[in-house]
Design a protein around this motif. Structure first.
Motif, PDB file in Angstrom:
ATOM      1  N   ALA A 192       0.845  -1.195   0.000  1.00 33.54           N
ATOM      2  CA  ALA A 192       0.000   0.000   0.000  1.00 33.54           C
ATOM      3  C   ALA A 192       0.881   1.246   0.000  1.00 33.54           C
ATOM      4  N   VAL A 193       0.270   2.382  -0.301  1.00 37.40           N
ATOM      5  CA  VAL A 193       0.979   3.661  -0.198  1.00 37.40           C
ATOM      6  C   VAL A 193       0.073   4.680   0.480  1.00 37.40           C
ATOM      7  N   GLU A 194       0.701   5.567   1.253  1.00 37.69           N
ATOM      8  CA  GLU A 194      -0.070   6.656   1.859  1.00 37.69           C
ATOM      9  C   GLU A 194       0.107   7.914   1.023  1.00 37.69           C
ATOM     10  N   SER A 195      -0.991   8.608   0.795  1.00 33.74           N
ATOM     11  CA  SER A 195      -0.951   9.867   0.049  1.00 33.74           C
ATOM     12  C   SER A 195      -0.717  11.023   1.015  1.00 33.74           C
ATOM     13  N   LEU A 196       0.309  11.822   0.754  1.00 31.52           N
ATOM     14  CA  LEU A 196       0.638  12.967   1.605  1.00 31.52           C
ATOM     15  C   LEU A 196       0.681  14.228   0.746  1.00 31.52           C
ATOM     16  N   ALA A 197      -0.025  15.246   1.170  1.00 36.57           N
ATOM     17  CA  ALA A 197      -0.113  16.465   0.368  1.00 36.57           C
ATOM     18  C   ALA A 197       1.165  17.284   0.477  1.00 36.57           C
ATOM     19  N   CYS A 248      -2.764  -0.919  -2.731  1.00 32.35           N
ATOM     20  CA  CYS A 248      -3.825  -0.193  -2.035  1.00 32.35           C
ATOM     21  C   CYS A 248      -3.371   1.223  -1.708  1.00 32.35           C
ATOM     22  N   PHE A 249      -4.344   2.092  -1.477  1.00 35.29           N
ATOM     23  CA  PHE A 249      -4.046   3.505  -1.205  1.00 35.29           C
ATOM     24  C   PHE A 249      -4.657   3.959   0.109  1.00 35.29           C
ATOM     25  N   SER A 250      -3.864   4.709   0.897  1.00 33.45           N
ATOM     26  CA  SER A 250      -4.386   5.300   2.125  1.00 33.45           C
ATOM     27  C   SER A 250      -4.448   6.806   1.963  1.00 33.45           C
ATOM     28  N   ARG A 397      11.276   7.200   1.742  1.00 35.38           N
ATOM     29  CA  ARG A 397      10.698   8.508   2.072  1.00 35.38           C
ATOM     30  C   ARG A 397       9.530   8.778   1.128  1.00 35.38           C
ATOM     31  N   PRO A 398       8.626   9.671   1.535  1.00 32.32           N
ATOM     32  CA  PRO A 398       7.565  10.036   0.585  1.00 32.32           C
ATOM     33  C   PRO A 398       8.208  10.638  -0.666  1.00 32.32           C
ATOM     34  N   GLN A 399       7.682  10.327  -1.838  1.00 30.01           N
ATOM     35  CA  GLN A 399       8.238  10.884  -3.070  1.00 30.01           C
ATOM     36  C   GLN A 399       7.106  11.268  -4.027  1.00 30.01           C
TER      37      GLN A 399
END
Ligand code: C2E
Ligand code: CA
Ligand code: CA
Length: 419
Positions: A192-197, A248-250, A397-399
């Motif tokens: 899964a990946v988390e979406s960060l603005a 999956c997406f969070s 890291r978030p990218q």
């Protein structure tokens, strides 16, 4: 005196100011823990206490200083002709010290503590509003400071984000989605990946979500921001799942949008537009935010869960513990707060706590995710504890979403038999 009158008075002092006059200090003073006094002895006594404190403050200042009482227990002091920041800080310290002995009120004496915030013209602001605002900011800092008196720190406080900048950035689709993967600790695969603005503004540079999300929540911009986040994330999800159909997406959801009647419709319609099954999406909600209005949160989460979305309790363990509610919330995932994970290597209590949270989550039939994993040792410990998933700088890291998707490999086909 009303706030408008105060601003007028201060503005007049600023107008009369000349180069060479020295700095003009603005000091906010509030008595602490005095609410009970009025409740106990009545309004007249409370007012008398406020007056006595006014006299006490005035007694330690210079004749040219003006003390204005702006509330029952609140004062603003104007300090003209200061020799600089240290001089201003000294005035603050004098006021604090003035309350070292109790204040007599009629037959009684009341032990009183005060907190003080100070800003200085022209360094900390060019007009009355800004000076008062910055004195309030310093006052806020004094609440966490053992000194009881704080001078505004222009460098320590990042510049305010103008509302219009954020509004326009959302409207013009100038925010970006960054993605951070979560690893299944049994298979070691990214599941899964988390979406960060992320927001890059021409004037402000990179603005961290910790700064613009609270602004959005306070101003109502969180509604358009949430709509943006749902659509932008699911658009990337469609592209990513064409390569890895199991990914999956969070998505983080602020409970401030729980009040919106059409929230569930917004979510399902975005899923429909991008043709993403609800079961591939988990909504992350922070624990403490859930507790602000548990009934409404519960109702909304149940609706979303009914649609088939996953629900994750984010930052678990960081807020007010809500164990009593936990069994009612239809959550599918517990996300252990970073704070516990950073200590894992050196703190035995954290190990015990994380182990207990993993067990708790499993007993409640939830998937348990650890976030903020920064080293191999913590990752191994979490796997050993039976934690299901991990997220953190050690894994990735978030990218930018496009970079992440470009690096995706198609899920490998099961190896075909040789014969
Ligand atoms: P969060 O949901 O707890 O997100 C995780 C934060 O931890 C992210 O910060 C991420 O960059 C950071 N992080 C990830 N791995 C590590 C690690 O190993 N070590 C450390 N020290 N930090 C790590 P970020 O991106 O700055 O986001 C901060 C918060 O802003 C998020 O906390 C979330 O509450 C909020 N947020 C971000 N994007 C959105 C959004 O689109 N909508 C809403 N409502 N909130 C958002
Ligand atoms: Ca989150
Ligand atoms: Ca979190």
């Amino acid at each position: 005196m009303t706030r408008t009158e105060l601003v007028t008075l201060l503005a007049r002092q600023i107008e009369a100011w000349h180069e060479g006059d020295g700095a003009l200090g603005v000091m906010v003073v509030r008595l602490q823990r005095v609410r009970e006094f009025g409740q106990f002895y009545g309004y007249a006594a409370a007012d008398a206490l406020g007056e006595a404190a006014y006299a006490r403050i005035s007694s330690v200042l210079r004749p040219q200083d003006t003390v204005v009482r702006v509330g029952l227990y609140e004062y603003v002091v104007m300090l003209p002709g200061l020799r600089g920041d240290n001089h201003a800080a000294l005035a603050g310290a004098r006021v604090v010290r003035a309350f070292e002995s109790p204040v007599p009120v009629g037959q009684r004496t009341a032990p009183i503590a005060v907190k003080v915030g100070i800003s200085v013209y022209p360094d900390h602001g060019r007009n009355a509003e800004r000076l008062l605002h910055n004195a309030e900011t310093a006052y806020g800092a004094s609440l966490h400071d053992s000194d009881d008196s704080a001078l505004y720190d222009a460098e320590g406080t990042p510049p305010l984000i103008p509302y219009e900048s954020l509004q326009q950035a959302i409207a013009a689709n100038r925010l970006d989605v960054h993605l951070q993967p979560m690893m299944d600790l049994r298979t070691r695969r990214i599941v899964a990946v988390e979406s960060l603005a992320r927001w890059h503004d021409e004037q402000l540079g990179w603005v961290a979500p910790d700064r613009f999300i609270p602004l959005a929540e306070e101003t109502g911009l969180i509604s358009p921001l949430t709509r943006w986040s749902l659509n932008a994330t699911l658009r990337h999800a469609a592209r990513a799942r064409a390569i890895d159909p199991d990914l999956c997406f969070s998505i983080n959801l602020s409970p401030r949008v729980f009040g919106e009647r059409d929230l569930v419709a917004q979510v399902t319609s975005a899923l429909g537009i991008w043709n993403i099954p609800a079961s591939a999406v988990t909504l992350e909600v922070t624990e403490s935010a859930l507790m602000e209005d548990p009934k409404l949160s519960l109702r909304r989460l149940e609706d979303l869960r009914m649609e088939g979305l996953g629900i994750s309790i984010d930052d678990f363990g960081a807020g007010y513990s809500s164990l009593a509610y936990l069994k009612f919330f239809p959550a599918t995932e517990l996300k252990i707060d970073r704070g516990f994970i950073v200590d894992l290597r050196d703190d035995r209590r954290s190990i015990q706590l994380v182990r207990s949270i993993v067990d708790l989550g499993h007993h409640l039939k939830m998937r348990v995710v650890a976030e903020g994993v920064e080293d191999a040792e913590s990752l191994a410990m979490l796997a050993e504890m039976g934690c299901d998933c991990a997220q953190g700088y050690y894994i990735q890291r978030p990218q930018p979403a496009d970079d992440f998707i470009d690096s995706l490999q198609p899920a490998t086909e099961p190896a075909s038999p040789l014969h």
